[in-house]
Design a protein around this motif. Structure first.
Motif, PDB file in Angstrom:
ATOM      1  N   GLN A 274       0.797  -1.217  -0.213  1.00 25.86           N
ATOM      2  CA  GLN A 274       0.135   0.035   0.055  1.00 25.86           C
ATOM      3  C   GLN A 274       0.859   1.228   0.170  1.00 25.86           C
ATOM      4  O   GLN A 274       2.050   1.344  -0.008  1.00 25.86           O
ATOM      5  CB  GLN A 274      -0.958  -0.013   1.461  1.00 25.86           C
ATOM      6  N   ASP A 275       0.228   2.475  -0.025  1.00 26.23           N
ATOM      7  CA  ASP A 275       1.010   3.520  -0.080  1.00 26.23           C
ATOM      8  C   ASP A 275       0.965   4.063   1.391  1.00 26.23           C
ATOM      9  O   ASP A 275      -0.244   3.794   2.302  1.00 26.23           O
ATOM     10  CB  ASP A 275       0.055   4.926  -0.733  1.00 26.23           C
TER      11      ASP A 275
ATOM     12  N   ARG B  30       5.399   7.472   0.995  1.00 20.31           N
ATOM     13  CA  ARG B  30       5.986   6.391   0.313  1.00 20.31           C
ATOM     14  C   ARG B  30       5.112   5.486  -0.550  1.00 20.31           C
ATOM     15  O   ARG B  30       3.882   5.358   0.190  1.00 20.31           O
ATOM     16  CB  ARG B  30       6.838   5.685   1.215  1.00 20.31           C
ATOM     17  N   GLY B  31       4.880   5.495  -1.852  1.00 19.73           N
ATOM     18  CA  GLY B  31       3.913   4.745  -2.619  1.00 19.73           C
ATOM     19  C   GLY B  31       4.386   3.284  -2.785  1.00 19.73           C
ATOM     20  O   GLY B  31       5.563   2.856  -2.944  1.00 19.73           O
ATOM     21  N   ASP B  32       3.135   2.542  -2.743  1.00 18.52           N
ATOM     22  CA  ASP B  32       3.437   0.884  -3.419  1.00 18.52           C
ATOM     23  C   ASP B  32       4.656   0.273  -2.202  1.00 18.52           C
ATOM     24  O   ASP B  32       5.537  -0.151  -3.090  1.00 18.52           O
ATOM     25  CB  ASP B  32       3.793   0.951  -4.666  1.00 18.52           C
ATOM     26  N   VAL B  33       4.421   0.338  -1.011  1.00 13.14           N
ATOM     27  CA  VAL B  33       5.593  -0.401  -0.321  1.00 13.14           C
ATOM     28  C   VAL B  33       4.822  -1.649   0.356  1.00 13.14           C
ATOM     29  O   VAL B  33       3.576  -1.571   0.579  1.00 13.14           O
ATOM     30  CB  VAL B  33       6.147   0.716   0.479  1.00 13.14           C
ATOM     31  N   LEU B  34       5.479  -2.504   0.918  1.00 12.91           N
ATOM     32  CA  LEU B  34       5.368  -3.493   1.833  1.00 12.91           C
ATOM     33  C   LEU B  34       5.169  -2.909   3.340  1.00 12.91           C
ATOM     34  O   LEU B  34       5.944  -2.558   3.766  1.00 12.91           O
ATOM     35  CB  LEU B  34       6.285  -4.594   1.810  1.00 12.91           C
ATOM     36  N   ALA B  35       3.855  -3.246   3.627  1.00 12.33           N
ATOM     37  CA  ALA B  35       3.978  -2.613   5.226  1.00 12.33           C
ATOM     38  C   ALA B  35       3.470  -3.845   6.149  1.00 12.33           C
ATOM     39  O   ALA B  35       2.534  -4.557   5.980  1.00 12.33           O
ATOM     40  CB  ALA B  35       2.589  -1.386   4.982  1.00 12.33           C
ATOM     41  N   ALA B  36       3.820  -3.955   7.393  1.00  6.12           N
ATOM     42  CA  ALA B  36       3.488  -4.678   8.351  1.00  6.12           C
ATOM     43  C   ALA B  36       3.418  -4.161   9.624  1.00  6.12           C
ATOM     44  O   ALA B  36       3.661  -2.829  10.019  1.00  6.12           O
ATOM     45  CB  ALA B  36       4.534  -5.623   8.775  1.00  6.12           C
TER      46      ALA B  36
END
Length: 376
Positions: free
Chosen positions: A52-53, A318-324
């Motif tokens: 997601q962004d 930050r656009g289009d990154v992996l998030a946890a």
């Protein structure tokens, strides 16, 4: 009994007591026929890594209305004979109040009239205010001077004295010159405005404001002395005000773009127009400054006179990154972080932006959809 024969007997007693204790513990620890079953071990919470962004935008509560009030004081002695009604909108040329039954019209500008404009070739910012306003009201003010030009001035001569030598004054940026054409324009405007016929403008003949105003309230009454506080005014357009902590407010600059969420779920673009320098004293919280935001399209909020809103100030994105979830991070003894894959082991990750309880992660062992163990 000899020492060698007593040792086995003691050992037998100890063993018997131990066996009895173990048997008792086993019987006590086991549930009886009517006892409830012990709870199962707690299961580990897991979450899915998503793509997601991410943004560190900050949302603060604000109020849509007419903004901060400003005081208006009378500029010359006399008696107040008329005041406008609360809510009235007054533009350039309109009468703001009356003193000794003479109108005091509104001029736009930042420099009040601080001296009589009563002789030719006076140079100053007050002269420019008069020239710009009369020109905007449709009067012919003649040739305007530019910065760097020089003006010949002859000081006034006292009666019976010889004339002093003429001097030259350079016009600076933001100034203008009281020319013969401008003096004639003053005379024509005074008659049209209902002021006594004259070619002179004196202190307090006009009220110099930064623009059109809306009367929030009147603080004086008809019959009061005119040199005191007369009224409180606001801007005519709708603005949003936000009370922000000093550290956050001082980091904002004029022109910073924001998003304003209205109560009807519409989002309108706007920008920071003013950060006040007066700190609010709140005994129950931190000191704050008032941030004023103007809407790009004020008409979009015209039907709302006053309303609570939410203002979103920009941060890092930050656009289009992996998030946890932040709770999935495990600090490694050798430094850095890892996540524990559900049903597997630790996988080292690199962290990026932190926002909204999530953290940007990257690494060879994580991908979109990977489930990881988390504390929240």
């Amino acid at each position: 009994m000899s020492k060698s024969r007593r040792l086995p007997l003691v050992l037998a007693v100890v063993l018997t007591m131990s066996a009895t204790a173990v048997a008792g513990w086993w019987a006590w620890g086991r549930p009886g026929p009517g006892d409830p079953a012990p709870p199962p071990p707690p299961s580990l919470a897991t979450a899915e890594i998503v793509r997601q962004d991410m943004s560190t935008d900050v949302a603060l509560s604000g109020v849509l209305g007419h903004g901060l009030t400003r005081p208006v004081k009378g500029g010359r002695p006399g008696i107040v004979t008329w005041l406008p009604a609360s809510g009235a909108t007054l533009k350039r040329g309109a009468t703001l109040y009356r003193v000794d039954d003479q109108p005091v019209p509104v001029f736009y500008g930042s420099t009040p009239l601080f001296r009589p404009l009563d002789r030719l070739h006076i140079v100053g910012r007050d002269v420019r205010v008069v020239a710009e306003n009369l020109e905007a009201l449709g009067y012919e003010v003649g040739r305007r001077y530019r910065a760097g030009q020089r003006v010949r001035q002859t000081p006034p001569t006292p009666p019976g004295a010889s004339a002093p030598p003429a001097t030259y004054v350079e016009v600076r940026t933001g100034e203008d010159v009281l020319t013969a054409a401008l003096v004639r324009a003053i005379g024509r405007w005074r008659v049209d405005a209902g002021l006594p016929a004259s070619n002179v403008l004196g202190i307090g003949d006009v009220a110099v404001l930064r623009g059109a105003v809306r009367v929030a309230s009147t603080t004086a009454q008809v019959g009061d002395e005119a040199e005191g506080l007369l009224m409180m005014v606001t801007t005519t357009g709708k603005v949003v005000t936000v009370e922000a902590e000093v550290a956050a407010a001082t980091a904002l600059k004029r022109g910073v773009k924001v998003r304003v969420r209205l109560p009807d779920d519409r989002t309108l673009p706007g920008k920071v127009s003013l950060v006040s320098t007066a700190v609010t004293d709140d005994p129950e919280g931190p000191a704050k400054l008032t941030v004023t935001i103007t809407l790009d399209d004020p008409a979009a909020a015209a039907r709302l006179d006053a309303a609570p809103v939410e203002v979103v100030f920009p941060g890092r994105t930050r656009g289009d990154v992996l998030a946890a979830p932040v709770g999935a991070l495990v600090a490694l003894a050798e430094g850095g972080y890892a996540v524990q894959v559900a049903g597997g082991g630790l996988v080292a990750v690199k962290t990026g932006l932190f926002a909204g309880g999530l953290v940007e992660v990257s690494g060879a062992g994580v991908a979109e959809g990977t489930r990881v163990v988390t504390t929240s």
